[in-house]
Write a protein that holds these residues in place. Structure first.
Motif, PDB file in Angstrom:
ATOM      1  N   HIS A   1      48.291  39.770  30.037  1.00  0.00           N
ATOM      2  CA  HIS A   1      49.333  38.995  30.721  1.00  0.00           C
ATOM      3  C   HIS A   1      48.943  38.798  32.177  1.00  0.00           C
ATOM      4  N   LEU A   2      49.267  37.621  32.698  1.00  0.00           N
ATOM      5  CA  LEU A   2      49.143  37.341  34.124  1.00  0.00           C
ATOM      6  C   LEU A   2      50.546  37.128  34.691  1.00  0.00           C
TER       7      LEU A   2
ATOM      8  N   ARG B   1      40.363  27.964  42.435  1.00  0.00           N
ATOM      9  CA  ARG B   1      38.916  27.789  42.399  1.00  0.00           C
ATOM     10  C   ARG B   1      38.282  29.149  42.072  1.00  0.00           C
ATOM     11  N   VAL B   2      37.561  29.239  40.955  1.00  0.00           N
ATOM     12  CA  VAL B   2      36.982  30.519  40.548  1.00  0.00           C
ATOM     13  C   VAL B   2      35.777  30.262  39.646  1.00  0.00           C
ATOM     14  N   THR B   3      34.845  31.218  39.644  1.00  0.00           N
ATOM     15  CA  THR B   3      33.690  31.177  38.752  1.00  0.00           C
ATOM     16  C   THR B   3      33.627  32.496  37.994  1.00  0.00           C
ATOM     17  N   PHE B   4      33.372  32.420  36.690  1.00  0.00           N
ATOM     18  CA  PHE B   4      33.188  33.654  35.923  1.00  0.00           C
ATOM     19  C   PHE B   4      32.041  33.483  34.942  1.00  0.00           C
ATOM     20  N   TRP B   5      31.578  34.625  34.420  1.00  0.00           N
ATOM     21  CA  TRP B   5      30.402  34.646  33.554  1.00  0.00           C
ATOM     22  C   TRP B   5      30.742  35.304  32.220  1.00  0.00           C
ATOM     23  N   ARG B   6      30.233  34.737  31.147  1.00  0.00           N
ATOM     24  CA  ARG B   6      30.524  35.258  29.821  1.00  0.00           C
ATOM     25  C   ARG B   6      29.968  36.664  29.610  1.00  0.00           C
ATOM     26  N   ASN B   7      28.850  36.982  30.267  1.00  0.00           N
ATOM     27  CA  ASN B   7      28.236  38.291  30.054  1.00  0.00           C
ATOM     28  C   ASN B   7      28.847  39.386  30.915  1.00  0.00           C
TER      29      ASN B   7
ATOM     30  N   THR C   1      37.596  41.630  33.134  1.00  0.00           N
ATOM     31  CA  THR C   1      38.218  42.208  34.330  1.00  0.00           C
ATOM     32  C   THR C   1      37.643  41.585  35.602  1.00  0.00           C
ATOM     33  N   TYR C   2      36.370  41.202  35.564  1.00  0.00           N
ATOM     34  CA  TYR C   2      35.758  40.543  36.727  1.00  0.00           C
ATOM     35  C   TYR C   2      36.523  39.264  37.065  1.00  0.00           C
ATOM     36  N   LEU C   3      36.841  38.456  36.069  1.00  0.00           N
ATOM     37  CA  LEU C   3      37.605  37.228  36.305  1.00  0.00           C
ATOM     38  C   LEU C   3      38.994  37.566  36.835  1.00  0.00           C
ATOM     39  N   LEU C   4      39.645  38.556  36.256  1.00  0.00           N
ATOM     40  CA  LEU C   4      40.998  38.916  36.683  1.00  0.00           C
ATOM     41  C   LEU C   4      41.029  39.345  38.139  1.00  0.00           C
ATOM     42  N   GLU C   5      40.030  40.120  38.544  1.00  0.00           N
ATOM     43  CA  GLU C   5      39.966  40.553  39.936  1.00  0.00           C
ATOM     44  C   GLU C   5      39.708  39.371  40.875  1.00  0.00           C
ATOM     45  N   GLU C   6      38.882  38.426  40.414  1.00  0.00           N
ATOM     46  CA  GLU C   6      38.633  37.226  41.219  1.00  0.00           C
ATOM     47  C   GLU C   6      39.916  36.407  41.382  1.00  0.00           C
ATOM     48  N   LEU C   7      40.700  36.301  40.326  1.00  0.00           N
ATOM     49  CA  LEU C   7      41.968  35.575  40.410  1.00  0.00           C
ATOM     50  C   LEU C   7      42.922  36.255  41.390  1.00  0.00           C
ATOM     51  N   SER C   8      42.987  37.589  41.335  1.00  0.00           N
ATOM     52  CA  SER C   8      43.867  38.333  42.248  1.00  0.00           C
ATOM     53  C   SER C   8      43.404  38.217  43.694  1.00  0.00           C
ATOM     54  N   GLU C   9      42.083  38.173  43.895  1.00  0.00           N
ATOM     55  CA  GLU C   9      41.562  38.017  45.254  1.00  0.00           C
ATOM     56  C   GLU C   9      41.841  36.610  45.779  1.00  0.00           C
ATOM     57  N   ASN C  10      41.749  35.624  44.882  1.00  0.00           N
ATOM     58  CA  ASN C  10      42.038  34.242  45.245  1.00  0.00           C
ATOM     59  C   ASN C  10      43.505  34.069  45.603  1.00  0.00           C
ATOM     60  N   ASN C  11      44.357  34.743  44.825  1.00  0.00           N
ATOM     61  CA  ASN C  11      45.803  34.669  45.065  1.00  0.00           C
ATOM     62  C   ASN C  11      46.368  36.081  44.928  1.00  0.00           C
ATOM     63  N   PRO C  12      46.562  36.800  46.053  1.00  0.00           N
ATOM     64  CA  PRO C  12      46.972  38.207  46.014  1.00  0.00           C
ATOM     65  C   PRO C  12      48.293  38.458  45.300  1.00  0.00           C
TER      66      PRO C  12
ATOM     67  N   ALA D   1      48.447  46.788  39.592  1.00  0.00           N
ATOM     68  CA  ALA D   1      48.936  46.525  38.240  1.00  0.00           C
ATOM     69  C   ALA D   1      48.148  47.340  37.234  1.00  0.00           C
ATOM     70  N   MET D   2      48.770  47.527  36.061  1.00  0.00           N
ATOM     71  CA  MET D   2      48.082  48.225  34.990  1.00  0.00           C
ATOM     72  C   MET D   2      46.768  47.507  34.684  1.00  0.00           C
ATOM     73  N   PRO D   3      45.670  48.230  34.606  1.00  0.00           N
ATOM     74  CA  PRO D   3      44.395  47.558  34.360  1.00  0.00           C
ATOM     75  C   PRO D   3      44.333  46.913  32.986  1.00  0.00           C
ATOM     76  N   ALA D   4      43.399  45.972  32.844  1.00  0.00           N
ATOM     77  CA  ALA D   4      43.196  45.330  31.548  1.00  0.00           C
ATOM     78  C   ALA D   4      42.422  46.316  30.680  1.00  0.00           C
ATOM     79  N   ARG D   5      43.135  47.138  29.939  1.00  0.00           N
ATOM     80  CA  ARG D   5      42.497  48.233  29.213  1.00  0.00           C
ATOM     81  C   ARG D   5      41.562  47.704  28.136  1.00  0.00           C
ATOM     82  N   SER D   6      40.535  48.445  27.903  1.00  0.00           N
ATOM     83  CA  SER D   6      39.516  48.147  26.896  1.00  0.00           C
ATOM     84  C   SER D   6      39.024  46.712  27.040  1.00  0.00           C
TER      85      SER D   6
END
Length: 303
Positions: free
Chosen positions: A298-299, A264-270, A274-285, A25-30
């Motif tokens: 958009h998801l 089920r996912v963990t993310f960090w404010r710092n 994109t890190y969270l988005l990739e974790e979501l995609s890995e959790n559910n391809p 998918a198109m990356p989450a730009r900027s």
């Protein structure tokens, strides 16, 4: 729509069936726009940007200085002023109260402090989320008013999560005990009262007023103070709301059914969103993400 095969032109114009490969998918730009400034407002006055260089010392806003300099001469028995702090998405704010109580306010929250704080009582009004570490004082109750819920303590630490778009108000006790008073409406004569001890959490439904008491994970409930967001089997729409506040971003879930998925996912404010988005995609391809021309995230979900 995803198909198991795609077709390519071969020699002599013959169509050849090839296995379909899903394109990324198109990356989450900027990144999301910078978080707006934290503001405060004195009763009857226009909001002003919080000057952290002026009011912040030792990592926290010194509320006592603000009360003394901004409101002391304006408090009387007929005129009660308050300072209301407005914390935007993408920001948090630590406060040091005149009595030594510390308050950590989460993003997208409002907290109001009366200028006579520390007189006969210590009262706070909260919309959103905050963690309170209350300095013990047997003679002056500490009271948090949050919607139709009041929390009364003498000296303890606890977290209140009462965003207006939540389905419930949640109070979780870290140390000590708190008295939780809940009402179905503001005129209710006999509200429900609950004494909550350390390690317990009460969630009160906004519509029905029904309350449930459970144990809780400290990291899941209070990890936001360290920038950790542990989402243990939460609906995707709830995870996105937390992410919007943490990152100051806008997230749209294109499919209603996807919003109801438990993840089920963990993310960090710092870390970048994109890190969270990739974790979501890995959790559910089947989940993919993109930003539109207005930079709104958009998801979506592959068929």
């Amino acid at each position: 729509r995803c198909l198991p095969y795609c077709f390519a032109a071969g020699a002599g114009g013959l169509l050849i069936a090839l296995p379909f490969t899903r394109q990324p998918a198109m990356p989450a730009r900027s990144s999301a726009p910078p978080a707006p400034e934290i503001t405060y407002r004195i009763t009857g006055k226009l909001p002003a940007v919080l000057d952290t260089a002026l009011w912040m010392r030792n990592g926290a806003v010194q509320v006592q200085w603000m009360i003394q300099r901004l409101m002391r001469d304006n408090c009387s028995s007929t005129k009660r002023l308050s300072i209301e702090f407005n914390i935007p998405k993408g920001r948090t704010l630590p406060l040091l109260m005149p009595d030594g109580t510390t308050i950590d306010i989460n993003a997208d929250s409002r907290l109001s402090i009366s200028c006579d704080y520390g007189g006969r009582t210590r009262e706070i009004e909260l919309t959103g989320e905050a963690f309170f570490n209350v300095f013990p004082d047997a003679n002056r109750q500490f009271i948090v008013h949050s919607g139709l819920t009041d929390i009364i303590v003498l000296g303890t630490s606890f977290n209140v999560n009462n965003y207006e778009d939540n389905s419930s108000c949640q109070v979780a006790v870290s140390t000590g005990k708190v008295l939780v008073i809940t009402r179905r409406n503001k005129t209710e004569v006999s509200p429900e009262t609950t004494i909550l001890s350390a390690g317990k959490c009460i969630s009160t439904d906004r519509v029905t007023g029904k309350a449930a008491i459970t144990t809780f994970s400290r990291t899941e409930i209070m990890g936001w103070r360290q920038g950790i967001y542990l989402c243990n089997n939460k609906k995707l729409k709830d995870i996105c709301r937390r992410a919007e506040r943490a990152y100051n971003d806008s997230i749209v879930i294109d499919r209603p059914a996807l919003a109801r998925n438990y993840i089920r996912v963990t993310f960090w404010r710092n870390k970048h969103i994109t890190y969270l988005l990739e974790e979501l995609s890995e959790n559910n391809p089947s989940i993919f993400y993109y930003r539109d021309q207005k930079n709104i995230l958009h998801l979506g979900q592959h068929n």
